[in-house]
Design a protein around this motif. Structure first.
Motif, PDB file in Angstrom:
ATOM      1  N   UNK A 149      37.753  52.396  41.750  1.00  0.00           N
ATOM      2  CA  UNK A 149      38.002  52.703  40.333  1.00  0.00           C
ATOM      3  C   UNK A 149      38.062  51.411  39.526  1.00  0.00           C
ATOM      4  N   UNK A 150      38.748  50.407  40.054  1.00  0.00           N
ATOM      5  CA  UNK A 150      38.845  49.130  39.353  1.00  0.00           C
ATOM      6  C   UNK A 150      37.481  48.460  39.221  1.00  0.00           C
ATOM      7  N   UNK A 151      36.695  48.487  40.296  1.00  0.00           N
ATOM      8  CA  UNK A 151      35.356  47.880  40.266  1.00  0.00           C
ATOM      9  C   UNK A 151      34.485  48.544  39.201  1.00  0.00           C
ATOM     10  N   UNK A 152      34.462  49.870  39.177  1.00  0.00           N
ATOM     11  CA  UNK A 152      33.635  50.602  38.213  1.00  0.00           C
ATOM     12  C   UNK A 152      34.089  50.345  36.789  1.00  0.00           C
ATOM     13  N   UNK A 153      35.411  50.363  36.565  1.00  0.00           N
ATOM     14  CA  UNK A 153      35.931  50.127  35.218  1.00  0.00           C
ATOM     15  C   UNK A 153      35.602  48.720  34.736  1.00  0.00           C
TER      16      UNK A 153
ATOM     17  N   UNK B  51      32.166  28.907  35.745  1.00  0.00           N
ATOM     18  CA  UNK B  51      33.062  29.183  36.872  1.00  0.00           C
ATOM     19  C   UNK B  51      34.395  29.758  36.390  1.00  0.00           C
ATOM     20  N   UNK B  52      34.946  29.188  35.316  1.00  0.00           N
ATOM     21  CA  UNK B  52      36.244  29.652  34.805  1.00  0.00           C
ATOM     22  C   UNK B  52      36.140  31.081  34.291  1.00  0.00           C
TER      23      UNK B  52
ATOM     24  N   UNK C 222      35.998  37.581  34.514  1.00  0.00           N
ATOM     25  CA  UNK C 222      34.999  38.534  34.045  1.00  0.00           C
ATOM     26  C   UNK C 222      33.892  38.608  35.086  1.00  0.00           C
ATOM     27  N   UNK C 223      33.365  39.795  35.318  1.00  0.00           N
ATOM     28  CA  UNK C 223      32.223  39.955  36.217  1.00  0.00           C
ATOM     29  C   UNK C 223      31.149  38.936  35.857  1.00  0.00           C
TER      30      UNK C 223
ATOM     31  N   UNK D 258      30.929  30.790  42.621  1.00  0.00           N
ATOM     32  CA  UNK D 258      32.083  29.995  43.052  1.00  0.00           C
ATOM     33  C   UNK D 258      33.331  30.403  42.274  1.00  0.00           C
ATOM     34  N   UNK D 259      33.194  30.544  40.957  1.00  0.00           N
ATOM     35  CA  UNK D 259      34.342  30.902  40.139  1.00  0.00           C
ATOM     36  C   UNK D 259      34.884  32.277  40.449  1.00  0.00           C
ATOM     37  N   UNK D 260      34.016  33.179  40.890  1.00  0.00           N
ATOM     38  CA  UNK D 260      34.435  34.543  41.148  1.00  0.00           C
ATOM     39  C   UNK D 260      35.430  34.697  42.278  1.00  0.00           C
ATOM     40  N   UNK D 261      35.540  33.694  43.165  1.00  0.00           N
ATOM     41  CA  UNK D 261      36.440  33.847  44.318  1.00  0.00           C
ATOM     42  C   UNK D 261      37.863  33.393  44.007  1.00  0.00           C
ATOM     43  N   UNK D 262      38.154  33.021  42.750  1.00  0.00           N
ATOM     44  CA  UNK D 262      39.442  32.408  42.436  1.00  0.00           C
ATOM     45  C   UNK D 262      40.569  33.396  42.146  1.00  0.00           C
ATOM     46  N   UNK D 263      40.250  34.633  41.741  1.00  0.00           N
ATOM     47  CA  UNK D 263      41.281  35.616  41.407  1.00  0.00           C
ATOM     48  C   UNK D 263      40.954  36.954  42.056  1.00  0.00           C
ATOM     49  N   UNK D 264      41.923  37.858  42.027  1.00  0.00           N
ATOM     50  CA  UNK D 264      41.699  39.165  42.645  1.00  0.00           C
ATOM     51  C   UNK D 264      40.653  39.981  41.911  1.00  0.00           C
ATOM     52  N   UNK D 265      40.423  39.700  40.615  1.00  0.00           N
ATOM     53  CA  UNK D 265      39.446  40.478  39.851  1.00  0.00           C
ATOM     54  C   UNK D 265      38.141  39.731  39.655  1.00  0.00           C
ATOM     55  N   UNK D 266      37.994  38.563  40.274  1.00  0.00           N
ATOM     56  CA  UNK D 266      36.786  37.765  40.074  1.00  0.00           C
ATOM     57  C   UNK D 266      35.528  38.453  40.551  1.00  0.00           C
ATOM     58  N   UNK D 267      35.619  39.156  41.677  1.00  0.00           N
ATOM     59  CA  UNK D 267      34.481  39.910  42.206  1.00  0.00           C
ATOM     60  C   UNK D 267      34.980  41.228  42.787  1.00  0.00           C
ATOM     61  N   UNK D 268      34.064  42.150  42.961  1.00  0.00           N
ATOM     62  CA  UNK D 268      34.416  43.416  43.601  1.00  0.00           C
ATOM     63  C   UNK D 268      34.857  43.182  45.039  1.00  0.00           C
ATOM     64  N   UNK D 269      34.313  42.144  45.669  1.00  0.00           N
ATOM     65  CA  UNK D 269      34.703  41.801  47.043  1.00  0.00           C
ATOM     66  C   UNK D 269      36.193  41.485  47.121  1.00  0.00           C
TER      67      UNK D 269
END
Length: 609
Positions: free
Chosen positions: A74-78, A119-120, A125-126, A162-173
């Motif tokens: 749900x979070x990924x889709x939103x 990166x920031x 943001x996706x 690279x930037x996407x791995x820094x927070x819980x919402x950075x990527x769907x992964x």
């Protein structure tokens, strides 16, 4: 070395199905959503026909449907929909203009600034909207300065990963790993719990992308770097001694081997005739045509006609130009109305008043005009080379519905952009301060974007990615089956047996490397969801905290640097920049090693391993 005993029949079957799934997920010819659905069906049918009982609980086929309602999905889709709101309104346009101005002052420092900002932003943001924002700017910069874009686009694209791995919402992964780990009893990681190691390793990677990666890339010719029109619009005038006088239009077209395409016929001042096949041509008729200069000159000779432009004849020794025509690229992104359809079905030429010249697709040679481009089903990352009047391309670009790359730096912008940006800030801020979970804030944000007309329902529907949804659901089902049947425990014991004499830090590093290799071959979401229960089992076998091993899976699954199919933004950058598969390996493999070694040192230091 005594290897652990194999799990029971169900466990072995699940392990075999995972091997099949990883193989299918790596096949480009099989749509990811089809592979995911097939794996899910096999899992459901298998457990329905052969029920599995563990610890007094029967694992039914219906248990594997839980993924469709999982908080992470749900979070990924939103978040995908909310990101589309930023694209549609042009909320990041002011930032784009500032970066564009900076490039004219100092290209080297501007590249560093672009890498850092990319990166920031991608940490919150996706990264697809970030790449969509930057591609037109960087293409425009390369055209204006006369420098190849090959040294810019790929480093910037990898910076967003690279930037996407820094927070819980950075990527769907990240969302999936955190949610699955919480489901298995580990404390739920908050938004910035692993920001420090990600930022430190990411900083080293950014320096590599700034100073070294551009020098490793060969100069590639992107289609947009030649901005001259491919087609010429004009009229073929039929004189009295022309071979075409008295012939039907169908016969004239046949003389050109069917290549001549007549848009209109001007017979008298103010009289325009529809070009019907049985219409007999007369002296003085003017055939409205659009084609390559070479073809038009050939048609002129075949028919004994005279080629005109703006009511003036075109001399034989004069190069053909089309003053009002412009070349542009249209990149097929997630949420694009062209994704999954054909130009013919979309009525592209009629709707947008543009002509498709060529199609560029990763791993394939360009499909040129006349090779039925209109009937090719478009995929994510495809690049269409189009031509049309400047005003039509400008209108299309300002509309924000399609990602258009041309020789200008104009970006789409609407008066709702501040509202969309404010909503996105709220989506990120609320879970960051622990007020509500990300799934709640993201869903509420989508509702606000729809209520304030920052998004339309059709934009929201287009933003949803069927492959992402299906890979998440099927991976969650596989992960649950792996855990319930003892497969995860078996893999963990096997890993611990192989690494029996290695220190815990080496075991963590090895797990991260396995995930990094896997994520560049198959879906990163699948690798993450399947790897998370194994990581927790490994930690339990070693009698150590699970958190560093779960983070090893999270970081490893984010190292999608070495292949273009490892991440969707890699495909966008590959096609827009004219890169080859080897370019990603040339730059991505050293970068993967840098990030892996950095995190292999940082995580054990932080967790005392």
């Amino acid at each position: 070395m005594d290897f652990p005993a194999l799990p029971d029949t169900h466990g072995i079957a699940v392990l075999a199905l995972i091997v099949v799934a990883l193989f299918l997920f790596s096949r480009d010819r099989i749509p990811l959503e089809s592979s995911s659905l097939g794996i899910l069906c096999l899992l459901l049918v298998g457990f329905e026909l052969f029920p599995y009982q563990a610890e007094g609980h029967i694992l039914h086929a219906g248990d594997f449907f839980d993924g469709f309602g999982h908080e992470a999905l749900i979070a990924v889709c939103a978040l995908m929909i909310a990101g589309q709101g930023l694209v549609r309104t042009g909320a990041l346009e002011p930032l784009g203009r500032s970066l564009s101005r900076a490039w004219s002052v100092s290209p080297l420092l501007s590249l560093l600034l672009t890498l850092l900002i990319s990166a920031i932003l991608s940490a919150f943001v996706n990264n697809v909207p970030i790449v969509v924002l930057l591609l037109p700017i960087l293409i425009s910069v390369s055209i204006r300065t006369g420098k190849s874009s090959s040294g810019i686009l790929l480093p910037v694209g990898l910076a967003t990963v690279v930037g996407g791995m820094a927070t819980t919402i950075g990527t769907s992964t990240n969302l999936l790993v955190v949610s699955v780990a919480a489901d298995l009893g580990m404390r739920k990681l908050s938004m910035f719990d692993f920001f420090l190691p990600a930022a430190m390793a990411g900083g080293i990677a950014i320096l590599y992308l700034w100073l070294i990666a551009p020098r490793m890339l060969p100069k590639r010719q992107a289609p947009m770097e030649d901005v001259s029109p491919r087609l010429f619009s004009g009229h073929l005038s039929i004189p009295e001694d022309s071979k075409a006088v008295g012939m039907s239009l169908a016969e004239v077209i046949e003389k050109t081997d069917g290549r001549l395409q007549v848009r209109e016929i001007r017979r008298e001042p103010g009289l325009t005739i529809i070009p019907l096949p049985d219409l007999a041509l007369r002296a003085g008729d003017q055939l409205g045509v659009q084609d390559s200069p070479q073809n038009l000159k050939e048609f002129e000779e075949i028919l004994g006609a005279q080629l005109y432009s703006r009511n003036a004849p075109v001399p034989a020794d004069s190069p053909l130009v089309s003053e009002d025509q412009q070349i542009a690229e249209i990149v097929v992104t997630q949420g694009s109305p062209l994704l999954g359809t054909t130009l013919a079905r979309r009525h592209f030429s009629t709707l947008y008043q543009l002509t498709a010249l060529a199609l560029h697709r990763a791993g394939q040679s360009n499909t040129a005009l006349g090779e039925d481009i209109k009937d090719i089903r478009l995929r994510l990352g495809d690049v269409l080379l189009v031509q049309g009047p400047r005003e039509k391309i400008a209108t299309l670009k300002s509309g924000g519905e399609l990602l258009v790359l041309d020789a200008t730096e104009d970006l789409p912008h609407s008066h709702r952009a501040p509202m969309a940006l404010a909503i996105m800030v709220g989506i990120v801020a609320l879970p960051a301060f622990g007020i509500v979970p990300i799934a709640v804030s993201a869903l509420a944000g989508v509702m606000l974007m729809l209520a304030t007309a920052c998004l339309r329902w059709r934009d929201a529907v287009r933003a949803l990615s069927t492959p992402v949804i299906m890979i998440v659901v099927s991976s969650l089902a596989l992960g649950q089956a792996l855990l319930q049947t003892g497969g995860a425990d078996y893999l963990a014991r096997l890993f611990v047996t192989v690494a029996a004499d290695a220190p815990p830090a080496i075991a963590l590093s090895g797990l991260m490397l396995v995930m990094a290799i896997l994520t560049n071959i198959v879906s990163n979401n699948a690798a993450a969801v399947i790897g998370t229960p194994v990581a927790i089992s490994i930690a339990n076998q070693l009698g150590l905290p699970a958190e560093p091993y779960v983070l090893a899976v999270l970081f490893g699954a984010n190292m999608s640097y070495a292949t273009p199919m490892a991440y969707k933004t890699n495909l966008l950058v590959m096609n827009a920049g004219g890169y080859s598969f080897s370019d990603f390996m040339r730059v991505g493999i050293p970068m993967l090693i840098i990030v892996w070694l950095s995190l292999s040192w940082l995580l054990p230091q932080m967790y005392g391993l």
